[in-house]
Design a protein around this motif. Sequence first.
Motif, short mmCIF file in Angstrom:
data_model
loop_
_atom_site.label_atom_id
_atom_site.label_comp_id
_atom_site.label_asym_id
_atom_site.label_seq_id
_atom_site.Cartn_x
_atom_site.Cartn_y
_atom_site.Cartn_z
N LYS A 172 0.81 -1.21 0.00
CA LYS A 172 0.00 0.00 0.00
C LYS A 172 0.85 1.26 0.00
O LYS A 172 1.81 1.40 0.75
N CYS A 173 0.46 2.19 -0.86
CA CYS A 173 1.10 3.51 -0.93
C CYS A 173 0.06 4.56 -0.57
O CYS A 173 -1.13 4.27 -0.48
N SER A 174 0.51 5.79 -0.39
CA SER A 174 -0.40 6.89 -0.06
C SER A 174 -0.50 7.86 -1.23
O SER A 174 0.50 8.21 -1.85
N ILE A 175 -1.74 8.27 -1.51
CA ILE A 175 -2.02 9.22 -2.59
C ILE A 175 -2.66 10.46 -1.98
O ILE A 175 -3.61 10.35 -1.19
N LEU A 176 -2.18 11.63 -2.34
CA LEU A 176 -2.75 12.88 -1.83
C LEU A 176 -3.60 13.54 -2.91
O LEU A 176 -3.11 13.80 -4.01
N LEU A 177 -4.86 13.80 -2.59
CA LEU A 177 -5.77 14.50 -3.50
C LEU A 177 -5.98 15.92 -2.98
O LEU A 177 -6.33 16.11 -1.81
N VAL A 178 -5.77 16.91 -3.85
CA VAL A 178 -5.88 18.31 -3.43
C VAL A 178 -6.86 19.03 -4.34
O VAL A 178 -6.62 19.19 -5.54
N ASP A 179 -7.98 19.48 -3.76
CA ASP A 179 -8.99 20.21 -4.52
C ASP A 179 -9.88 20.95 -3.52
O ASP A 179 -10.19 20.42 -2.46
N ASP A 180 -10.26 22.17 -3.86
CA ASP A 180 -11.09 22.94 -2.93
C ASP A 180 -12.56 22.58 -3.02
O ASP A 180 -13.37 23.03 -2.21
N MET A 181 -12.95 21.75 -3.99
CA MET A 181 -14.35 21.36 -4.17
C MET A 181 -14.54 19.92 -3.72
O MET A 181 -13.91 19.00 -4.23
N GLU A 182 -15.46 19.74 -2.75
CA GLU A 182 -15.72 18.43 -2.17
C GLU A 182 -16.14 17.40 -3.22
O GLU A 182 -15.69 16.25 -3.21
N GLU A 183 -16.98 17.82 -4.18
CA GLU A 183 -17.46 16.87 -5.18
C GLU A 183 -16.32 16.34 -6.06
O GLU A 183 -16.34 15.19 -6.52
#
Length: 208
Positions: free
Chosen positions: A8-19
């Motif tokens: 398992k690796c870690s992925i970072l998701l960056v976005d100001d919109m929840e959807e």
Amino acid sequence: MTPVVPDKCSILLVDDMEENLVALEAVLGPLHQQIVRASSGEEALKAMLRQDFAVVLLDVLMPGMDGFETAANIKRLDQTKDVPIILLTGTDADTDYAYRGYAIGAADFLTKPFDPWVLRTKVSVFLDLDRKNRQLAVQAEQLRRLLASDRKPVEAAEPEERLVEIAEELAAIELQLRGTEGPGAAALADRTAKVRRTVNGLRVRHAA
């Protein structure tokens, strides 16, 4: 014992919109990796200082610190500069967005809406690279310890059973290194083979 690296690796998701975060998480769910969310550039930087990530998916258009500024800050920090970044933007993006992204150091650039299969494929490449790099680091550390042990005087050599065990460990590490694509892998494999031959020589002398 052959070193084991967690899958398992870690992925970072960056976005100001929840959807958008929900949609990305759904697309990447089949990869079965740890997914961390951040709703701003500042939050993303804090997350990256807390843990290691295999890849960052970063939205370009965000209030405050936008994607370009966030990516630039990531690349300035020694702790995070090598983490690959995939920039994401809408169809109305300026034509120079891709150029700006690559100039900052982004690894890839995707325009929304993107094909889920394409996104998963691109992310999978970075996940595989991260696993190989972590495996190489573990093998390098194990080799360092074995090298330190190899520097002991012959008079203090380990019993026959221990020498056999060390030789087997070195053979396993060498085999994995030969099949690893990464900086320094070939050199480490050659060094491992040399130490293994030394250990086998000690076994012969010990037996005599």
